[in-house]
Each structure stands twice: as structure tokens, then as C-alpha cells.
Design an enzyme around this catalytic site. Sequence first.
Site, short mmCIF file in Angstrom:
data_model
loop_
_atom_site.label_atom_id
_atom_site.label_comp_id
_atom_site.label_asym_id
_atom_site.label_seq_id
_atom_site.Cartn_x
_atom_site.Cartn_y
_atom_site.Cartn_z
N SER A 137 46.23 44.16 39.22
CA SER A 137 45.43 45.12 38.46
C SER A 137 45.24 46.43 39.22
O SER A 137 45.33 46.48 40.44
CB SER A 137 44.06 44.53 38.13
OG SER A 137 44.20 43.31 37.44
N GLN A 138 44.95 47.47 38.44
CA GLN A 138 44.64 48.78 39.00
C GLN A 138 43.37 48.68 39.85
O GLN A 138 42.39 48.07 39.44
CB GLN A 138 44.41 49.72 37.82
CG GLN A 138 44.10 51.13 38.21
CD GLN A 138 43.68 51.95 36.99
OE1 GLN A 138 43.63 51.44 35.88
NE2 GLN A 138 43.40 53.20 37.23
#
Length: 229
Positions: free
Chosen positions: A80-81
Site C-alpha cells: 500500500s501507499q
Amino acid sequence: MTPRLRLSPEAVGSGMTSQRVRDRLVDRLRDGAHSGGGIGDERVLNAVRVVPRHLFIDEALASRAYEDTALPIGHGQTISQPWVVARMTEAVLQVAPKTVLEVGTGSGYQAAILAAVGLEVFTVERIGDLLRQARKRLRQLGMNVRSKHDDGRIGWPEHGPYDAIVVTAAAPALVEALIGQLAVGGRLVAPVGGPGGQVLLQLTRQADGIVQEELAPVSFVPLLSGMLD
Ligand code: SAH
């Protein structure tokens, strides 16, 4: 709290993975360069500062590890970011949890951040190969995370109820079984929606009912059923 990590030379990094590059990411998260707003919780920012994200992705991508972006980890999945990881961690910390269940271990990075802020972490992943790699990384960093190869849509009832639940894959609606494993006073964060658009939802279970809020538009891989080796 200050996370205790085993920082080998590899974990400390150099060049594009150096502390200076990591600190730049932390500054970016704090400043709110992201449309969803800045991250204000210093415990979370400190965890991002010390957890070596470059060790959670393929070496060929290591130079991009401290960009605020999701990156491929194989099997069609992504790490994930950083902003999203930080925002979900910040959201659950607001209810002062001790335990957290994560659904979707992936690279293990979100689990590492949750452990680094001092939580007792339980995480479930449906793809065996990703889970094996994540376990190895977490072990090398000396991080104490309990994990299971299973379909996380059923949660992990044996260790519940949890003070916090973090779902890192998107479903069209919140999963009832997971809400059932949330303690009173606990908080669940999950991306909800389909390919057309998702929103990060925060659900807080109170003694007299459930409060639900929308945090930010997000883009996660789908929550799928069944298990893979
Ligand atoms: N938290 C991860 C994000 C990985 S992407 C990280 O920090 O890297 C989402 C992950 O959820 C993928 O690894 C995917 O395989 C997993 N996933 C999807 N559906 C799942 C399910 N039903 N149970 C468990 N894991 C699931």
C-alpha cells in the site's frame, strides 16, 4: 513508544534508501501533500521513519521505496501507499488499542508499522507465497507479528475480539464477520467499493451502537475469497 528493530546494514540502507530519503517521505506525510490531509500522530510518523520499507519490496524497485506510492509485490498484489498505511494506523490509534487484526498481510509492511507503534498484531493472508515472504522479513527485523494463511474474510476468531481491525483489500461492503470480532470501543478501518471507486471507512463500535465515517478516497486491490498456495 520507540520501536525496537534489529537494524542490520541492509535495513539501515544507503543512497535511495538512506535515512535522509526516508525523512523526506515523513515530511511529505506530515505536510499533507496528499489530498487526504497530513498525518499528525508522531507515533505513526516515527514508525514510518524507522521501518525499512525497501526491505518489503523487490530489490529492483528499492529505489522507489520511499515514494508515496503503491508498488507491485507479485501475484497481482501491491504494497500500500505510505500515506494510506499511515492514515489507517493513525485512525485505529485514536481508540488506544492493544490488539489489532490485519486482513491482507501482503508484503508485511502495514503489519510492521502496526507492530512498531506498539500493538500486538495478528494478520491473515490468503496467498501462501506472499505470507511466507512477509514472515521472513518480519522475523529478520525482529518484529513480533502473529500470522495465518487463511481467507481473512472470516477474521481470526480465536484471538478476538480485537481493539482494532485493519482491512487492506477492498470489498463492495463491510464484512459482517469482521465487525463481529471488534471489541466494544474498538475501531475498524476498511476500503469499501469496487473498481469504479473506493472510500476508506472508519467504523467505531460503541456500547450503544456503531458510528461510521468516511476518511478518504482510496484505491486498493480486491478482497477475494478462498486461499492460494
Ligand atoms: N497490507 C499489505 C497490502 C497488501 S495488498 C501491505 O502492507 O503490503 C492486499 C493483500 O490482501 C494482498 O496480499 C491480497 O492477497 C490480500 N487479500 C485479498 N483478499 C484476502 C482475503 N480474503 N483474506 C486475506 N488476504 C486477502
